[in-house]
Design a protein around this motif. Structure first.
Motif, mmCIF file in Angstrom:
data_model
loop_
_atom_site.group_PDB
_atom_site.id
_atom_site.type_symbol
_atom_site.label_atom_id
_atom_site.label_comp_id
_atom_site.label_asym_id
_atom_site.label_seq_id
_atom_site.Cartn_x
_atom_site.Cartn_y
_atom_site.Cartn_z
ATOM 1 N N SER A 31 39.813 37.540 45.388
ATOM 2 C CA SER A 31 41.007 37.187 44.597
ATOM 3 C C SER A 31 40.681 37.021 43.112
ATOM 4 C CB SER A 31 41.636 35.891 45.137
ATOM 5 O OG SER A 31 42.009 36.042 46.485
ATOM 6 N N LYS A 32 39.830 37.907 42.617
ATOM 7 C CA LYS A 32 39.512 37.924 41.193
ATOM 8 C C LYS A 32 39.129 39.345 40.799
ATOM 9 C CE LYS A 32 36.145 34.954 41.434
ATOM 10 N NZ LYS A 32 34.999 34.101 41.037
ATOM 11 N N GLY A 62 40.031 42.249 46.892
ATOM 12 C CA GLY A 62 40.868 41.580 47.870
ATOM 13 C C GLY A 62 40.172 40.450 48.606
#
Length: 306
Positions: free
Chosen positions: A267-268, A264
């Motif tokens: 973002s990967k 989170g």
């Protein structure tokens, strides 16, 4: 036969317990001849950068003998892996290349005098040159311990009939363990959770660019918050963070939500590492699989002697 082959003994003190391994060299690889865990009861040991960590020396030495002797046999040489919370470990920049160990230690004591554990003149300092920056400044990995803290560990090993051939820090040993086994030439962030401590290690072409360690509660939310506090510093020291692969190592029994918490922030996808310690073992380990993951730091320490 392995009867007369040298054993490489690694001991990690982590999370209130002793984690010990015995390795054998097998070509360019290492094999795990044995692994043991032993809890340190309350009142025996408490990590601190400022004061001696061993609170009950006699019981600590007895525990050392109990966990090491079945693995080591007649081998007395040992690699000791300590939690980074008992020292000051940092990636730092300096104007020039140090001429020798003595000059480097003096300059580090002067430049970092306000952040060393205890009086700077009493600190035991070690360092490793990492690389040269575009502006000519030099980047070093620096480790500093209060002299009294290091001396107590050395005396305890000696009291147990052991010789500390190599003494360093568990997050770095975990990093070295994975570097021997993974292609980490690309930008990489290793998030390691071991023994109640979180370490963040950023690598570029297998060279350490950023290091930070914090104690953390065994909750995904606490890990999220602690990493979030470090994001600005990481991005400043490691501009390639946005395209770095995110690797996650943990000795937690329950890992639900942990990878999602780390993911989170970036973002990967996060790669959850499996050290595959069981595949290194000559014989089956009498330990649950999640406990076996906790031997990674001790293995990394032992492999440094190979």
């Amino acid at each position: 036969m392995s009867l007369f082959r040298r054993k490489y003994i690694g001991l990690a003190i982590s999370g209130g317990e002793l984690r010990a391994v015995s390795l054998l060299r097998h070509g360019r690889q290492s094999k795990l001849a044995g692994g043991r865990l032993l809890t340190l009861s309350d009142g025996i040991w408490d990590p601190s950068p400022y004061q001696p960590n061993i609170k009950d020396v006699a019981r600590f030495i007895a525990r050392l003998r109990e966990v090491i002797t079945p693995l080591a046999g007649h081998e007395k040489r040992i690699a000791l892996s300590l939690p980074a919370s008992c020292a000051r470990v940092v990636v730092a920049e300096f104007e020039t290349v140090f001429k020798n160990k003595e000059e480097g230690a003096q300059l580090i004591r002067w430049q970092m005098k306000n952040s060393l554990p205890g009086p700077s003149q009493d600190a035991v300092v070690d360092f490793q040159r990492l690389n040269t920056l575009e502006n000519g400044r030099q980047r070093y990995l620096v480790a500093a311990m209060a002299g009294a803290v290091l001396e107590q560990y050395e005396a305890a090993l000696e009291g147990a009939g052991l010789h500390g051939l190599n003494i360093a820090f568990q997050p770095l040993h975990i990093g070295q363990f994975y570097h021997r086994r993974l292609d980490t030439a690309e930008p990489t962030l290793l998030v390691a959770l071991e023994g109640g401590e979180l370490s963040l290690q950023c690598y570029q072409e297998k060279l350490l660019r950023f290091f930070r360690q914090r104690r953390v509660q065994q909750q995904p939310e606490a890990v999220f918050q602690e990493i979030n506090r470090s994001l600005s510093a990481m991005q400043e020291e490691f501009p390639n963070l946005s395209r770095a692969g995110i690797l996650l190592h943990s000795d937690w029994e329950q890992q639900e939500g942990l990878a999602e918490a780390v993911q989170g922030l970036f973002s990967k996808s996060v790669i959850v590492l499996d050290p595959r310690v069981e595949q290194m073992a000559i014989r089956k380990l009498n330990l649950p699989s999640w406990r076996v993951r906790g031997l990674t730091g001790a293995i990394g320490a032992a492999e440094q002697m190979m």
